[in-house]
Design a protein around this motif. Structure first.
Motif, PDB file in Angstrom:
ATOM      1  N   LYS A   2       0.786  -1.227   0.077  1.00  0.00           N
ATOM      2  CA  LYS A   2       0.001  -0.083   0.139  1.00  0.00           C
ATOM      3  C   LYS A   2       0.929   1.261  -0.167  1.00  0.00           C
ATOM      4  N   SER A   3       0.468   2.391  -0.462  1.00  0.00           N
ATOM      5  CA  SER A   3       1.102   3.794  -0.424  1.00  0.00           C
ATOM      6  C   SER A   3       0.294   4.671   0.348  1.00  0.00           C
ATOM      7  N   SER A  31       8.751  -0.224   2.903  1.00  0.00           N
ATOM      8  CA  SER A  31       9.854  -0.241   1.724  1.00  0.00           C
ATOM      9  C   SER A  31      10.711   0.826   1.885  1.00  0.00           C
ATOM     10  N   GLN A  32      12.111   0.542   2.227  1.00  0.00           N
ATOM     11  CA  GLN A  32      13.046   1.420   2.615  1.00  0.00           C
ATOM     12  C   GLN A  32      13.378   2.569   1.546  1.00  0.00           C
ATOM     13  N   ASP A  33      13.404   2.086   0.312  1.00  0.00           N
ATOM     14  CA  ASP A  33      13.441   2.895  -0.950  1.00  0.00           C
ATOM     15  C   ASP A  33      12.371   4.028  -0.876  1.00  0.00           C
ATOM     16  N   SER A  34      11.328   3.651  -0.484  1.00  0.00           N
ATOM     17  CA  SER A  34      10.095   4.335  -0.789  1.00  0.00           C
ATOM     18  C   SER A  34       9.920   5.802   0.179  1.00  0.00           C
ATOM     19  N   VAL A  35      10.630   5.613   1.170  1.00  0.00           N
ATOM     20  CA  VAL A  35      10.272   6.726   2.322  1.00  0.00           C
ATOM     21  C   VAL A  35      10.895   8.033   1.754  1.00  0.00           C
ATOM     22  N   LYS A  36       9.892   9.026   1.792  1.00  0.00           N
ATOM     23  CA  LYS A  36      10.323  10.574   1.148  1.00  0.00           C
ATOM     24  C   LYS A  36       9.618  11.236   2.427  1.00  0.00           C
ATOM     25  N   VAL A  37      10.358  12.020   3.011  1.00  0.00           N
ATOM     26  CA  VAL A  37       9.870  13.151   3.916  1.00  0.00           C
ATOM     27  C   VAL A  37      10.372  14.591   3.352  1.00  0.00           C
ATOM     28  N   SER A  38       9.226  15.318   2.995  1.00  0.00           N
ATOM     29  CA  SER A  38       9.249  16.474   2.475  1.00  0.00           C
ATOM     30  C   SER A  38       9.230  17.694   3.606  1.00  0.00           C
ATOM     31  N   LYS A  43       4.989  16.317   4.472  1.00  0.00           N
ATOM     32  CA  LYS A  43       4.425  15.111   4.333  1.00  0.00           C
ATOM     33  C   LYS A  43       5.578  14.025   4.375  1.00  0.00           C
ATOM     34  N   VAL A  44       5.043  12.864   4.779  1.00  0.00           N
ATOM     35  CA  VAL A  44       5.909  11.592   4.728  1.00  0.00           C
ATOM     36  C   VAL A  44       5.144  10.780   3.481  1.00  0.00           C
ATOM     37  N   LYS A  45       5.903  10.243   2.317  1.00  0.00           N
ATOM     38  CA  LYS A  45       5.273   9.394   1.610  1.00  0.00           C
ATOM     39  C   LYS A  45       6.083   8.227   1.538  1.00  0.00           C
ATOM     40  N   LEU A  46       5.212   7.072   1.713  1.00  0.00           N
ATOM     41  CA  LEU A  46       5.815   5.635   1.656  1.00  0.00           C
ATOM     42  C   LEU A  46       5.086   4.449   1.233  1.00  0.00           C
ATOM     43  N   ASP A  47       5.565   3.287   0.995  1.00  0.00           N
ATOM     44  CA  ASP A  47       4.906   1.990   0.576  1.00  0.00           C
ATOM     45  C   ASP A  47       5.060   1.290   1.807  1.00  0.00           C
ATOM     46  N   PHE A  48       4.017   0.512   1.980  1.00  0.00           N
ATOM     47  CA  PHE A  48       4.426  -0.471   3.170  1.00  0.00           C
ATOM     48  C   PHE A  48       3.566  -1.742   2.915  1.00  0.00           C
ATOM     49  N   GLU A  50       0.857  -3.966   4.296  1.00  0.00           N
ATOM     50  CA  GLU A  50      -0.228  -4.068   5.195  1.00  0.00           C
ATOM     51  C   GLU A  50      -0.291  -5.272   6.132  1.00  0.00           C
ATOM     52  N   ASP A  51       0.214  -6.453   5.571  1.00  0.00           N
ATOM     53  CA  ASP A  51       0.356  -7.503   6.393  1.00  0.00           C
ATOM     54  C   ASP A  51       1.228  -7.723   7.537  1.00  0.00           C
ATOM     55  N   LYS A  52       2.290  -6.608   7.578  1.00  0.00           N
ATOM     56  CA  LYS A  52       3.324  -6.584   8.361  1.00  0.00           C
ATOM     57  C   LYS A  52       3.113  -5.455   9.433  1.00  0.00           C
ATOM     58  N   ILE A  53       2.614  -4.397   8.994  1.00  0.00           N
ATOM     59  CA  ILE A  53       2.252  -3.178   9.822  1.00  0.00           C
ATOM     60  C   ILE A  53       1.116  -2.443   9.439  1.00  0.00           C
ATOM     61  N   SER A  54       0.637  -1.918  10.296  1.00  0.00           N
ATOM     62  CA  SER A  54      -0.516  -0.834   9.834  1.00  0.00           C
ATOM     63  C   SER A  54      -0.318   0.403  10.014  1.00  0.00           C
ATOM     64  N   ILE A  55      -1.213   1.285   9.462  1.00  0.00           N
ATOM     65  CA  ILE A  55      -1.106   2.735   9.339  1.00  0.00           C
ATOM     66  C   ILE A  55      -0.969   3.397  10.463  1.00  0.00           C
ATOM     67  N   GLU A  56      -1.622   2.896  11.605  1.00  0.00           N
ATOM     68  CA  GLU A  56      -1.697   3.240  12.886  1.00  0.00           C
ATOM     69  C   GLU A  56      -0.305   3.014  13.610  1.00  0.00           C
TER      70      GLU A  56
END
Length: 75
Positions: A2-3, A31-38, A43-48, A50-56
């Motif tokens: 998920k993004s 996803s380590q390469d997806s983390v972008k903090v502006s 804003k923080v943008k990332l891919d994760f 959802e079977d391993k971690i939740s947005i919460e």
């Protein structure tokens, strides 16, 4: 995978970005390469996996290092 886009309170310095990035990248399921903090948009943008971690859980990690999450959008 998920993004997510996480809107934060205003970031005040570049070291804020580094703290948030380190906190998020250390989480299992991010996803380590997806983390972008502006700095400009606070804003923080990332891919994760959802079977391993939740947005919460991601929001909680950001809060624990001292930053307030305003809202998150997942797609």
């Amino acid at each position: 995978m998920k993004s997510a886009t996480i809107q934060l309170e205003t970031l005040t310095c570049p070291s804020c970005m580094q703290k948030i990035e380190a906190a998020v990248k250390g989480l299992d399921g991010i996803s380590q390469d997806s983390v972008k903090v502006s700095f400009n948009t606070s804003k923080v943008k990332l891919d994760f996996d959802e079977d391993k971690i939740s947005i919460e859980e991601i929001e909680s990690a950001i809060t624990k290092v001292g930053y307030e999450v305003q809202k998150s959008r997942v797609k």
